[in-house]
Scaffold this motif. Structure first.
Motif, PDB file in Angstrom:
ATOM      1  N   ASP A 252      41.103  34.560 -86.506  1.00  0.00           N
ATOM      2  CA  ASP A 252      41.170  33.197 -86.664  1.00  0.00           C
ATOM      3  C   ASP A 252      39.682  32.791 -86.984  1.00  0.00           C
ATOM      4  N   THR A 253      38.879  33.380 -87.867  1.00  0.00           N
ATOM      5  CA  THR A 253      37.632  32.828 -88.374  1.00  0.00           C
ATOM      6  C   THR A 253      37.821  32.475 -89.722  1.00  0.00           C
ATOM      7  N   VAL A 254      36.892  31.811 -90.294  1.00  0.00           N
ATOM      8  CA  VAL A 254      37.047  31.281 -91.692  1.00  0.00           C
ATOM      9  C   VAL A 254      35.700  31.569 -92.365  1.00  0.00           C
ATOM     10  N   GLU A 255      35.545  31.860 -93.530  1.00  0.00           N
ATOM     11  CA  GLU A 255      34.307  32.059 -94.415  1.00  0.00           C
ATOM     12  C   GLU A 255      34.542  31.404 -95.742  1.00  0.00           C
ATOM     13  N   VAL A 256      33.437  30.761 -95.953  1.00  0.00           N
ATOM     14  CA  VAL A 256      33.410  30.026 -97.457  1.00  0.00           C
ATOM     15  C   VAL A 256      32.232  30.694 -98.154  1.00  0.00           C
ATOM     16  N   ARG A 257      33.004  31.430 -99.506  1.00  0.00           N
ATOM     17  CA  ARG A 257      31.773  31.916-100.480  1.00  0.00           C
ATOM     18  C   ARG A 257      31.870  31.082-101.632  1.00  0.00           C
ATOM     19  N   GLU A 258      30.673  31.088-102.244  1.00  0.00           N
ATOM     20  CA  GLU A 258      30.253  30.511-103.584  1.00  0.00           C
ATOM     21  C   GLU A 258      30.751  31.364-104.784  1.00  0.00           C
ATOM     22  N   VAL A 259      31.292  30.643-105.748  1.00  0.00           N
ATOM     23  CA  VAL A 259      31.605  31.580-106.856  1.00  0.00           C
ATOM     24  C   VAL A 259      30.387  31.132-108.046  1.00  0.00           C
ATOM     25  N   TYR A 260      29.738  32.239-108.702  1.00  0.00           N
ATOM     26  CA  TYR A 260      28.731  32.067-109.510  1.00  0.00           C
ATOM     27  C   TYR A 260      28.990  32.374-110.850  1.00  0.00           C
ATOM     28  N   LYS A 261      28.575  32.005-111.843  1.00  0.00           N
ATOM     29  CA  LYS A 261      28.805  32.371-113.127  1.00  0.00           C
ATOM     30  C   LYS A 261      27.542  32.952-113.616  1.00  0.00           C
ATOM     31  N   GLN A 262      27.742  33.309-114.919  1.00  0.00           N
ATOM     32  CA  GLN A 262      26.523  34.110-115.648  1.00  0.00           C
ATOM     33  C   GLN A 262      25.676  32.859-116.199  1.00  0.00           C
ATOM     34  N   ASN A 263      24.404  32.803-116.003  1.00  0.00           N
ATOM     35  CA  ASN A 263      23.466  31.971-116.396  1.00  0.00           C
ATOM     36  C   ASN A 263      23.571  30.488-115.874  1.00  0.00           C
ATOM     37  N   ASP A 264      24.397  30.332-114.602  1.00  0.00           N
ATOM     38  CA  ASP A 264      24.676  29.064-114.202  1.00  0.00           C
ATOM     39  C   ASP A 264      23.232  28.298-113.469  1.00  0.00           C
ATOM     40  N   GLY A 265      22.126  29.234-113.506  1.00  0.00           N
ATOM     41  CA  GLY A 265      20.972  28.541-112.787  1.00  0.00           C
ATOM     42  C   GLY A 265      20.913  28.394-111.396  1.00  0.00           C
ATOM     43  N   ARG A 266      21.471  28.931-110.637  1.00  0.00           N
ATOM     44  CA  ARG A 266      21.627  28.979-109.298  1.00  0.00           C
ATOM     45  C   ARG A 266      21.168  30.188-108.489  1.00  0.00           C
ATOM     46  N   ASP A 267      20.552  29.979-107.503  1.00  0.00           N
ATOM     47  CA  ASP A 267      20.093  31.072-106.787  1.00  0.00           C
ATOM     48  C   ASP A 267      21.272  32.044-106.026  1.00  0.00           C
ATOM     49  N   PRO A 268      21.387  33.273-106.131  1.00  0.00           N
ATOM     50  CA  PRO A 268      22.448  34.069-105.417  1.00  0.00           C
ATOM     51  C   PRO A 268      22.568  33.967-104.182  1.00  0.00           C
ATOM     52  N   PRO A 270      25.647  34.222-101.734  1.00  0.00           N
ATOM     53  CA  PRO A 270      27.066  34.117-101.848  1.00  0.00           C
ATOM     54  C   PRO A 270      27.873  33.493-100.563  1.00  0.00           C
ATOM     55  N   VAL A 271      27.189  33.208 -99.564  1.00  0.00           N
ATOM     56  CA  VAL A 271      27.924  32.743 -98.603  1.00  0.00           C
ATOM     57  C   VAL A 271      27.602  31.389 -98.179  1.00  0.00           C
ATOM     58  N   LEU A 272      28.573  30.362 -98.513  1.00  0.00           N
ATOM     59  CA  LEU A 272      27.964  28.943 -98.028  1.00  0.00           C
ATOM     60  C   LEU A 272      28.114  29.086 -96.288  1.00  0.00           C
ATOM     61  N   ILE A 273      29.307  29.114 -95.815  1.00  0.00           N
ATOM     62  CA  ILE A 273      29.530  29.150 -94.407  1.00  0.00           C
ATOM     63  C   ILE A 273      29.854  30.765 -93.935  1.00  0.00           C
ATOM     64  N   LYS A 274      29.121  31.065 -93.019  1.00  0.00           N
ATOM     65  CA  LYS A 274      29.288  32.459 -92.542  1.00  0.00           C
ATOM     66  C   LYS A 274      30.664  32.478 -91.921  1.00  0.00           C
ATOM     67  N   ARG A 275      31.149  33.585 -91.555  1.00  0.00           N
ATOM     68  CA  ARG A 275      32.241  33.832 -90.853  1.00  0.00           C
ATOM     69  C   ARG A 275      32.219  33.678 -89.445  1.00  0.00           C
ATOM     70  N   GLN A 276      33.008  32.613 -89.058  1.00  0.00           N
ATOM     71  CA  GLN A 276      33.156  31.879 -87.632  1.00  0.00           C
ATOM     72  C   GLN A 276      34.324  31.205 -87.511  1.00  0.00           C
ATOM     73  N   ARG A 277      34.575  30.834 -86.242  1.00  0.00           N
ATOM     74  CA  ARG A 277      35.600  29.888 -85.873  1.00  0.00           C
ATOM     75  C   ARG A 277      35.289  28.190 -86.160  1.00  0.00           C
ATOM     76  N   LEU A 278      36.097  27.724 -86.839  1.00  0.00           N
ATOM     77  CA  LEU A 278      35.509  26.365 -87.213  1.00  0.00           C
ATOM     78  C   LEU A 278      36.421  25.408 -86.388  1.00  0.00           C
ATOM     79  N   PRO A 279      35.744  24.504 -85.549  1.00  0.00           N
ATOM     80  CA  PRO A 279      36.417  23.384 -84.915  1.00  0.00           C
ATOM     81  C   PRO A 279      37.063  22.304 -85.861  1.00  0.00           C
ATOM     82  N   LYS A 280      38.258  21.842 -85.395  1.00  0.00           N
ATOM     83  CA  LYS A 280      38.927  20.951 -85.894  1.00  0.00           C
ATOM     84  C   LYS A 280      38.904  19.605 -85.459  1.00  0.00           C
ATOM     85  N   THR A 281      39.137  19.629 -84.026  1.00  0.00           N
ATOM     86  CA  THR A 281      38.933  18.313 -83.115  1.00  0.00           C
ATOM     87  C   THR A 281      38.009  18.693 -82.102  1.00  0.00           C
ATOM     88  N   PHE A 282      37.393  17.905 -81.865  1.00  0.00           N
ATOM     89  CA  PHE A 282      36.281  17.817 -80.687  1.00  0.00           C
ATOM     90  C   PHE A 282      36.719  17.149 -79.651  1.00  0.00           C
TER      91      PHE A 282
END
Length: 623
Positions: A252-268, A270-282
């Motif tokens: 039940d872990t969630v991971e968010v990865r970025e999508v890169y295109k050629q010559n988009d001018g962004r640093d590589p 790849p992972v925006l949020i590493k694999r972990q359990r994400l809280p929904k309600t505190f």
């Protein structure tokens, strides 16, 4: 107290390169030693003894070898395990502290040292507690000896009492060999507070009914994939960026990865949020609870994100960022269809804003370098040289059209200057050279390097350059703010344009023909008179010799000045001058043309009607 020297005597030495032992004569404190010396009776016996020759002198046995103590006992150390108790007055958790040490006794010099082993994270300065030296035993000046050490005894050094509990095997063997009876060993006492810290804390965890192992074995390597976007256009320089959300069914872990295109001018990254359990309600937090914690546990979270919280066409907030899910893969569709009975997986079309095409504004030409070469800096960070016409360069290699030009200037001195304009057919470049003229006050040489010259009024976007068709006799060309008038050209220019008449305008070709027509008529006339002059060549040579003999009487004549004047007046370089102009030059140079020999020489140099070949005439005036 009167003793000042406490060093040990040197018992080893070298003599003639050989090592030999030496018996000590004095001890510590410079006290004389009588152990290794002869007595007075032995000295008297040796002084009164006479050698006997009955059986020869008796051979004495060689003395036994002497080994110093620091050599015999080198690197022999007695080690004792001990501890001492230290009071802790300002602590609620401990009243005293037990510190374990090691006592080392060095047999070679009877010195001692006390070292405490370093305990990790103890917060105490540990290591060497007493440096190596001879430790005093009492106030009378005695020092501790190895005979004073034994197991199961207390020893006081500098006000601190150590309890010796054991020793190593070497120490036990050495002391027993010296006849010392050792006490039985004791158990080492440990620090109660340190032992308490080493014990793990008791945790009370209520077993859960959910079987995590079964979940892992069932859903291992099964991942739900969602395609989402994050709309950040409200912030400065924000945009709508694509992401991929992975939901791992095994834990039940969630991971968010970025999508890169050629010559988009962004640093590589790849992972925006590493694999972990994400809280929904505190859980409702108290005011004293910190808003930022290192790790989020089940006690702070009321509900975690699960697979049912993700759906196509809905937005999901993950750690403060809202992601809009617009599609998913085939495995995710099958999982939701079998698990939750969802059948609507229609992907949502994402309207992408068309990129605004920014017009490229080319800056004005600054005048440095060639226009095409400088223009490449506006198209690329690593400019490449402009492409050249290789076929044209090979066909027109070493083909140069030369023209004589004058400078159009309000200054009279500049109007008299003559230049040679060279047009290179291989790369359409122009260079200007000024022949040096003596005593003119102007330094000749290269006036303009090899470069392409643009026509007046041409722009950076539509640059037009001078071509051979623009270079006609009498035309004016502007070169970087200077105006030049074409007055003459080489015969090669006319021959080249006539051979390539289809590439040049008729007006350009006609202007060159009109310019060279008088010169060709003069040449034809001169060629027609060549046979006649050839018949009188011998007569001309003899007459020139006679004229030179006569002109020796006229010492005021400057032959070099005469030749330069005639060459300057012949602008086209044909060697032919009008008779009137020729006689006017002779009068200005004080040449005695009324002499009989000079009149005869002028008649022989005549060619055609009112034309004189001044080159034959100048043979009489050698420089």
């Amino acid at each position: 107290p009167q003793k000042t020297s406490f060093h040990r005597s040197q018992t080893l030495g070298y003599k003639n390169g050989f090592a030999f032992p030496r018996l000590p004569t004095v001890g510590i404190g410079r006290e004389r030693l009588y152990v290794n010396q002869l007595s007075q009776a032995e000295l008297d016996e040796l002084s009164n003894k006479r050698p006997t020759l009955t059986y020869g002198r008796a051979k004495q046995a060689p003395p036994s070898g002497f080994i110093p103590a620091h050599v015999a006992l080198d690197k022999k150390i007695l080690k004792f395990d001990a501890y001492f108790q230290e009071d802790v007055p300002l602590s609620a958790e401990e009243r005293y502290r037990i510190r374990q040490v090691g006592i080392y006794y060095y047999l070679e010099d009877d010195s001692m040292t006390v070292i405490e082993p370093v305990v990790h994270n103890s917060g105490l300065p540990q290591g060497k507690l007493i440096r190596r030296h001879r430790v005093p035993k009492n106030d009378r000046g005695d020092h501790y000896h190895w005979k004073d050490l034994n197991r199961g005894m207390n020893i006081t050094m500098y006000g601190r009492t150590y309890r010796i509990v054991n020793c190593d095997p070497f120490t036990q063997v050495f002391l027993e060999s010296q006849g010392i009876e050792l006490n039985p060993p004791e158990k080492m006492v440990f620090d109660p507070y340190t032992e308490l810290r080493r014990m793990p804390m008791r945790k009370y965890i209520t077993p859960s009914d959910f079987d995590q192992l079964k979940q892992f074995l069932t859903y291992d390597k099964q991942v739900l994939r969602f395609y989402a976007t994050w709309d950040d256009t409200n912030s400065m320089f924000g945009e709508n960026r694509p992401y991929i959300i992975h939901y791992y069914l095994a834990d039940d872990t969630v991971e968010v990865r970025e999508v890169y295109k050629q010559n988009d001018g962004r640093d590589p990254f790849p992972v925006l949020i590493k694999r972990q359990r994400l809280p929904k309600t505190f859980v409702d937090k108290k005011k004293t609870f910190p808003s930022c914690v290192l790790e989020i546990s089940d006690q702070e979270v009321l509900e975690w994100y699960t697979a049912k919280d993700f759906a196509v066409g809905k937005s999901t907030t993950l750690l403060g960022r809202t992601f809009f899910i617009y599609d998913c893969d085939e495995f995710t569709r099958n999982f939701y269809r079998d698990k939750f009975g969802i059948t609507d997986f229609q992907p949502v079309e994402i309207d992408k804003k068309p990129l605004e095409k920014v017009p490229q504004v080319i800056p004005p030409y600054n005048g440095f370098g060639i226009l095409e070469d400088s223009l490449q800096n506006c198209f690329s960070l690593l400019p490449k040289p402009p492409r050249k016409d290789i076929i044209k360069m090979l066909e027109n290699n070493h083909k140069v059209l030369r023209y004589q030009v004058t400078l159009e200037s309000p200054n009279p001195e500049d109007r008299k200057r003559r230049f040679i304009l060279s047009y290179f057919l291989s790369d359409d470049m122009i260079s200007i050279y000024e022949p040096p003229v003596r005593n003119s006050g102007i330094i000749g040489g290269r006036y303009l390097g090899k470069t392409r010259v643009a026509k007046p009024g041409s722009t950076t976007e539509n640059a037009t350059y001078y071509e051979p068709s623009d270079l006609t006799i009498g035309s004016t060309i502007e070169v970087f703010g200077h105006r030049f008038v074409i007055t003459d050209a080489d015969e090669y220019v006319l021959n080249y344009m006539e051979s390539n008449a289809e590439s040049f305008p008729a007006a350009t070709l006609q202007s060159l023909r009109d310019h060279f027509r008088p010169r060709q008529v003069v040449k034809e006339t001169a060629n027609s008179d060549i046979p006649m002059l050839g018949n009188h060549k011998q007569e001309l040579d003899e007459l020139i010799v006679q004229v030179q003999e006569e002109l020796k009487l006229h010492k005021y004549l400057n032959n070099k000045n005469i030749q330069e004047t005639f060459l300057q007046c012949d602008k086209d370089g044909s060697g032919i001058l009008d008779q009137a102009k020729f006689l006017a030059l002779c009068n200005s140079l004080s040449v005695p043309t009324d002499a009989i020999l000079l009149k005869k020489l002028i008649d022989l140099c005549s060619c055609g009607e009112d034309k004189i070949n001044y080159r034959d005439f100048l043979r009489a005036f050698p420089s």
